[in-house]
Scaffold this motif. Structure first.
Motif, PDB file in Angstrom:
ATOM      1  N   GLU A 273      -9.693   1.105  -4.357  1.00  0.00           N
ATOM      2  CA  GLU A 273      -8.363   1.576  -4.711  1.00  0.00           C
ATOM      3  C   GLU A 273      -8.432   2.386  -6.006  1.00  0.00           C
ATOM      4  O   GLU A 273      -9.279   2.137  -6.863  1.00  0.00           O
ATOM      5  CB  GLU A 273      -7.392   0.413  -4.918  1.00  0.00           C
ATOM      6  CG  GLU A 273      -7.230  -0.525  -3.754  1.00  0.00           C
ATOM      7  CD  GLU A 273      -8.103  -1.765  -3.882  1.00  0.00           C
ATOM      8  OE1 GLU A 273      -7.729  -2.814  -3.311  1.00  0.00           O
ATOM      9  OE2 GLU A 273      -9.141  -1.689  -4.567  1.00  0.00           O
TER      10      GLU A 273
ATOM     11  N   CYS B  86      -6.636   4.450  -1.217  1.00  0.00           N
ATOM     12  CA  CYS B  86      -7.551   3.422  -0.724  1.00  0.00           C
ATOM     13  C   CYS B  86      -8.593   4.145   0.119  1.00  0.00           C
ATOM     14  O   CYS B  86      -8.276   4.657   1.200  1.00  0.00           O
ATOM     15  CB  CYS B  86      -6.808   2.400   0.111  1.00  0.00           C
ATOM     16  SG  CYS B  86      -7.847   1.196   0.975  1.00  0.00           S
TER      17      CYS B  86
ATOM     18  N   TRP C 174      -1.348  -2.470   2.389  1.00  0.00           N
ATOM     19  CA  TRP C 174      -1.234  -2.504   0.924  1.00  0.00           C
ATOM     20  C   TRP C 174      -0.524  -3.788   0.533  1.00  0.00           C
ATOM     21  O   TRP C 174       0.512  -4.131   1.119  1.00  0.00           O
ATOM     22  CB  TRP C 174      -0.448  -1.310   0.400  1.00  0.00           C
ATOM     23  CG  TRP C 174      -1.227  -0.050   0.297  1.00  0.00           C
ATOM     24  CD1 TRP C 174      -1.216   1.005   1.158  1.00  0.00           C
ATOM     25  CD2 TRP C 174      -2.136   0.305  -0.745  1.00  0.00           C
ATOM     26  NE1 TRP C 174      -2.073   1.998   0.718  1.00  0.00           N
ATOM     27  CE2 TRP C 174      -2.641   1.585  -0.453  1.00  0.00           C
ATOM     28  CE3 TRP C 174      -2.592  -0.330  -1.906  1.00  0.00           C
ATOM     29  CZ2 TRP C 174      -3.564   2.242  -1.269  1.00  0.00           C
ATOM     30  CZ3 TRP C 174      -3.502   0.310  -2.714  1.00  0.00           C
ATOM     31  CH2 TRP C 174      -3.983   1.585  -2.394  1.00  0.00           C
TER      32      TRP C 174
ATOM     33  N   CYS D 113      -5.643  -2.916  -1.362  1.00  0.00           N
ATOM     34  CA  CYS D 113      -5.613  -2.516   0.036  1.00  0.00           C
ATOM     35  C   CYS D 113      -6.572  -3.410   0.809  1.00  0.00           C
ATOM     36  O   CYS D 113      -7.505  -3.986   0.243  1.00  0.00           O
ATOM     37  CB  CYS D 113      -5.958  -1.042   0.238  1.00  0.00           C
ATOM     38  SG  CYS D 113      -7.623  -0.537  -0.210  1.00  0.00           S
TER      39      CYS D 113
END
Length: 134
Positions: free
Chosen positions: A4, A20, A34, A94
């Motif tokens: 991320e 991500c 997320w 993520c």
């Protein structure tokens, strides 16, 4: 591996775009979620996308403010966050579930349920911090 980026410090009402990026596998074979975790609170699902079908879902508190999207050529999923509020302050993560390995394409069915998402998502990133100040 998921990485991320894009977190930072922003004022109330501002915007940030989180990224991500998957370093190996093709993201169009995955559902990507997320999540965020604020200090002292449990991790919660924010949004998810089934990349191959571009099917997305949002948690109620971010609907109309956050947008999830993907770029398969860059193997990256984005979370555009607008109209940020202090309550959005958290570490954002993520996660990915491999659809070819039995992962469910309807990510909205399990991303927001803490009893489900830990078992559904196979891979997690290390997180990026978002701080919204007044």
């Amino acid at each position: 591996q998921l990485v991320e980026s894009g977190g930072g410090l922003v004022q109330t009402g501002g915007s940030l775009r989180l990224s991500c990026t998957a370093s190996e596998d093709r993201i169009d074979e995955y559902a990507i979620g997320w999540f965020r975790q604020a200090p002292g609170k449990a991790r919660e699902g924010v949004s998810c996308i089934t990349v191959g079908s571009d099917r997305s879902s949002y948690e109620d508190s971010v609907k109309g403010r956050f947008t999830i999207s993907s770029d398969s050529a860059k193997n990256t999923v984005y979370l555009q966050m607008n109209s940020l509020e202090r309550g959005d302050t958290a570490v954002y993560y993520c996660a990915a579930t491999f659809l070819g390995g039995g992962g469910r394409a309807d990510c909205g069915a399990y991303t927001y349920d803490s009893g489900s998402y830990f078992s559904e998502y196979d891979y997690w990133g290390q997180g990026t911090r978002v701080t919204v100040s007044s």
